[in-house]
Design a protein around this motif. Structure first.
Motif, PDB file in Angstrom:
ATOM      1  N   LEU A 199       5.950 -28.898 -50.399  1.00 39.39           N
ATOM      2  CA  LEU A 199       4.920 -28.112 -49.737  1.00 39.39           C
ATOM      3  C   LEU A 199       5.057 -28.316 -48.238  1.00 39.39           C
ATOM      4  CD1 LEU A 199       2.362 -26.386 -49.821  1.00 39.39           C
ATOM      5  CD2 LEU A 199       1.052 -28.487 -50.053  1.00 39.39           C
ATOM      6  N   ALA A 200       5.358 -27.255 -47.539  1.00 36.00           N
ATOM      7  CA  ALA A 200       5.466 -27.332 -46.077  1.00 36.00           C
ATOM      8  C   ALA A 200       4.155 -26.854 -45.478  1.00 36.00           C
ATOM      9  CB  ALA A 200       6.623 -26.477 -45.579  1.00 36.00           C
ATOM     10  N   ILE A 201       3.580 -27.652 -44.654  1.00 36.57           N
ATOM     11  CA  ILE A 201       2.351 -27.284 -43.983  1.00 36.57           C
ATOM     12  C   ILE A 201       2.660 -27.124 -42.505  1.00 36.57           C
ATOM     13  CG2 ILE A 201       0.008 -27.983 -43.395  1.00 36.57           C
ATOM     14  CD1 ILE A 201      -0.014 -29.641 -45.960  1.00 36.57           C
ATOM     15  N   ASP A 202       2.514 -25.901 -42.025  1.00 32.89           N
ATOM     16  CA  ASP A 202       2.743 -25.632 -40.610  1.00 32.89           C
ATOM     17  C   ASP A 202       1.452 -25.903 -39.860  1.00 32.89           C
ATOM     18  OD1 ASP A 202       5.368 -24.842 -40.970  1.00 32.89           O
ATOM     19  OD2 ASP A 202       4.803 -22.763 -41.344  1.00 32.89           O
ATOM     20  N   VAL A 203       1.535 -26.820 -38.939  1.00 28.30           N
ATOM     21  CA  VAL A 203       0.377 -27.142 -38.124  1.00 28.30           C
ATOM     22  C   VAL A 203       0.634 -26.611 -36.724  1.00 28.30           C
ATOM     23  CG1 VAL A 203      -1.035 -28.998 -37.178  1.00 28.30           C
ATOM     24  CG2 VAL A 203      -0.105 -29.199 -39.490  1.00 28.30           C
ATOM     25  N   VAL A 204      -0.233 -25.729 -36.277  1.00 28.64           N
ATOM     26  CA  VAL A 204      -0.098 -25.163 -34.943  1.00 28.64           C
ATOM     27  C   VAL A 204      -0.746 -26.132 -33.962  1.00 28.64           C
ATOM     28  CG1 VAL A 204      -0.720 -23.245 -33.438  1.00 28.64           C
ATOM     29  CG2 VAL A 204      -0.142 -22.815 -35.827  1.00 28.64           C
ATOM     30  N   PRO A 205      -0.007 -26.571 -32.946  1.00 25.00           N
ATOM     31  CA  PRO A 205      -0.609 -27.457 -31.961  1.00 25.00           C
ATOM     32  C   PRO A 205      -1.710 -26.737 -31.194  1.00 25.00           C
ATOM     33  CG  PRO A 205       1.546 -26.743 -31.224  1.00 25.00           C
ATOM     34  CD  PRO A 205       1.362 -26.213 -32.611  1.00 25.00           C
ATOM     35  N   HIS A 206      -2.582 -27.505 -30.624  1.00 24.17           N
ATOM     36  CA  HIS A 206      -3.712 -26.960 -29.879  1.00 24.17           C
ATOM     37  C   HIS A 206      -3.501 -27.130 -28.384  1.00 24.17           C
ATOM     38  CE1 HIS A 206      -5.989 -28.051 -33.738  1.00 24.17           C
ATOM     39  NE2 HIS A 206      -5.665 -26.780 -33.768  1.00 24.17           N
ATOM     40  N   ALA A 207      -4.121 -26.259 -27.619  1.00 25.07           N
ATOM     41  CA  ALA A 207      -4.086 -26.366 -26.159  1.00 25.07           C
ATOM     42  C   ALA A 207      -4.952 -27.550 -25.737  1.00 25.07           C
ATOM     43  CB  ALA A 207      -4.604 -25.088 -25.522  1.00 25.07           C
ATOM     44  N   THR A 208      -4.430 -28.329 -24.808  1.00 19.24           N
ATOM     45  CA  THR A 208      -5.203 -29.443 -24.256  1.00 19.24           C
ATOM     46  C   THR A 208      -5.502 -29.236 -22.776  1.00 19.24           C
ATOM     47  OG1 THR A 208      -3.185 -30.704 -23.818  1.00 19.24           O
ATOM     48  CG2 THR A 208      -4.299 -31.109 -25.924  1.00 19.24           C
ATOM     49  N   GLN A 209      -4.622 -28.522 -22.084  1.00 18.43           N
ATOM     50  CA  GLN A 209      -4.816 -28.217 -20.666  1.00 18.43           C
ATOM     51  C   GLN A 209      -4.276 -26.819 -20.382  1.00 18.43           C
ATOM     52  OE1 GLN A 209      -2.699 -31.333 -18.598  1.00 18.43           O
ATOM     53  NE2 GLN A 209      -4.519 -32.626 -18.497  1.00 18.43           N
ATOM     54  N   VAL A 210      -4.897 -26.149 -19.441  1.00 20.00           N
ATOM     55  CA  VAL A 210      -4.490 -24.796 -19.070  1.00 20.00           C
ATOM     56  C   VAL A 210      -4.538 -24.681 -17.554  1.00 20.00           C
ATOM     57  CG1 VAL A 210      -5.077 -22.345 -19.232  1.00 20.00           C
ATOM     58  CG2 VAL A 210      -5.499 -23.851 -21.189  1.00 20.00           C
ATOM     59  N   LYS A 211      -3.508 -24.051 -16.999  1.00 18.32           N
ATOM     60  CA  LYS A 211      -3.560 -23.726 -15.572  1.00 18.32           C
ATOM     61  C   LYS A 211      -2.773 -22.452 -15.342  1.00 18.32           C
ATOM     62  CE  LYS A 211       0.364 -26.212 -13.620  1.00 18.32           C
ATOM     63  NZ  LYS A 211       0.816 -27.148 -12.616  1.00 18.32           N
ATOM     64  N   CYS A 212      -3.154 -21.762 -14.298  1.00 23.65           N
ATOM     65  CA  CYS A 212      -2.463 -20.536 -13.905  1.00 23.65           C
ATOM     66  C   CYS A 212      -1.949 -20.711 -12.490  1.00 23.65           C
ATOM     67  CB  CYS A 212      -3.407 -19.346 -13.962  1.00 23.65           C
ATOM     68  SG  CYS A 212      -3.977 -18.926 -15.607  1.00 23.65           S
ATOM     69  N   THR A 213      -0.689 -20.386 -12.308  1.00 19.22           N
ATOM     70  CA  THR A 213      -0.135 -20.311 -10.967  1.00 19.22           C
ATOM     71  C   THR A 213      -0.149 -18.835 -10.573  1.00 19.22           C
ATOM     72  OG1 THR A 213       2.176 -19.957 -11.616  1.00 19.22           O
ATOM     73  CG2 THR A 213       1.387 -22.258 -11.536  1.00 19.22           C
ATOM     74  N   SER A 214       0.412 -18.508  -9.464  1.00 22.18           N
ATOM     75  CA  SER A 214       0.465 -17.100  -9.064  1.00 22.18           C
ATOM     76  C   SER A 214       1.404 -16.301  -9.962  1.00 22.18           C
ATOM     77  CB  SER A 214       0.889 -16.978  -7.605  1.00 22.18           C
ATOM     78  OG  SER A 214       2.178 -17.536  -7.430  1.00 22.18           O
ATOM     79  N   GLU A 215       2.252 -16.993 -10.725  1.00 19.13           N
ATOM     80  CA  GLU A 215       3.243 -16.297 -11.547  1.00 19.13           C
ATOM     81  C   GLU A 215       3.238 -16.681 -13.016  1.00 19.13           C
ATOM     82  OE1 GLU A 215       7.106 -16.563  -9.817  1.00 19.13           O
ATOM     83  OE2 GLU A 215       6.410 -15.846  -7.870  1.00 19.13           O
ATOM     84  N   GLU A 216       2.607 -17.799 -13.371  1.00 14.63           N
ATOM     85  CA  GLU A 216       2.706 -18.285 -14.744  1.00 14.63           C
ATOM     86  C   GLU A 216       1.371 -18.757 -15.316  1.00 14.63           C
ATOM     87  OE1 GLU A 216       7.031 -20.286 -15.268  1.00 14.63           O
ATOM     88  OE2 GLU A 216       5.593 -21.456 -14.109  1.00 14.63           O
ATOM     89  N   LEU A 217       1.274 -18.625 -16.631  1.00 15.70           N
ATOM     90  CA  LEU A 217       0.232 -19.281 -17.411  1.00 15.70           C
ATOM     91  C   LEU A 217       0.901 -20.500 -18.021  1.00 15.70           C
ATOM     92  CD1 LEU A 217      -2.420 -19.585 -19.021  1.00 15.70           C
ATOM     93  CD2 LEU A 217      -1.471 -17.939 -20.668  1.00 15.70           C
ATOM     94  N   VAL A 218       0.367 -21.679 -17.750  1.00 17.36           N
ATOM     95  CA  VAL A 218       0.956 -22.935 -18.221  1.00 17.36           C
ATOM     96  C   VAL A 218      -0.044 -23.621 -19.140  1.00 17.36           C
ATOM     97  CG1 VAL A 218       1.985 -25.128 -17.532  1.00 17.36           C
ATOM     98  CG2 VAL A 218       2.221 -23.124 -16.035  1.00 17.36           C
ATOM     99  N   VAL A 219       0.384 -23.880 -20.376  1.00 20.32           N
ATOM    100  CA  VAL A 219      -0.494 -24.470 -21.379  1.00 20.32           C
ATOM    101  C   VAL A 219       0.155 -25.739 -21.922  1.00 20.32           C
ATOM    102  CG1 VAL A 219      -1.690 -24.098 -23.561  1.00 20.32           C
ATOM    103  CG2 VAL A 219      -1.341 -22.173 -22.001  1.00 20.32           C
ATOM    104  N   SER A 220      -0.551 -26.862 -21.791  1.00 19.72           N
ATOM    105  CA  SER A 220      -0.105 -28.117 -22.396  1.00 19.72           C
ATOM    106  C   SER A 220      -0.631 -28.165 -23.817  1.00 19.72           C
ATOM    107  CB  SER A 220      -0.638 -29.315 -21.605  1.00 19.72           C
ATOM    108  OG  SER A 220      -0.131 -29.299 -20.289  1.00 19.72           O
ATOM    109  N   LEU A 221       0.234 -28.578 -24.747  1.00 16.39           N
ATOM    110  CA  LEU A 221      -0.117 -28.594 -26.159  1.00 16.39           C
ATOM    111  C   LEU A 221      -0.309 -30.012 -26.678  1.00 16.39           C
ATOM    112  CD1 LEU A 221       2.412 -25.890 -27.408  1.00 16.39           C
ATOM    113  CD2 LEU A 221       0.023 -25.588 -26.729  1.00 16.39           C
ATOM    114  N   SER A 222      -1.061 -30.120 -27.751  1.00 14.26           N
ATOM    115  CA  SER A 222      -1.393 -31.427 -28.331  1.00 14.26           C
ATOM    116  C   SER A 222      -0.173 -32.177 -28.859  1.00 14.26           C
ATOM    117  CB  SER A 222      -2.416 -31.251 -29.458  1.00 14.26           C
ATOM    118  OG  SER A 222      -1.917 -30.385 -30.462  1.00 14.26           O
TER     119      SER A 222
END
Length: 90
Positions: free
Chosen positions: A4-27
């Protein structure tokens, strides 16, 4: 024998936006960055609007109330752009 394979999607822990990018740190330790232009509402938002976000649930999604934008972490991992995104014609 089966497994049984259980896919666990990591969660966002931090979010920031630069002038060009959306940057999301994951758990799980990964850091995801995508072009901000993929999300036109964010691309046209002010820095103040971009900094006003909330994590949804345990971090499964991100919501920007000032620009009415919601993005799921799973969607980011799958490389999905906003349905409003229109690539520029060069």
């Amino acid at each position: 024998m089966s497994s049984l394979a259980i896919d666990v999607v990591p969660h966002a822990t931090q979010v920031k936006c630069t002038s060009e990018e959306l940057v999301v740190s994951l758990s799980d330790g990964r850091v995801l960055s995508v072009p901000l232009v993929w999300f036109p509402r964010l691309a046209h938002a002010t820095p103040e609007q971009l900094s006003n976000f909330e994590l949804l649930g345990e971090g499964e999604g991100i919501h920007w109330p000032d620009v009415d934008e919601d993005i799921s972490v799973l969607g980011l991992l799958e490389g999905k752009k906003s349905v409003e995104y229109r690539p520029s014609k060069t």
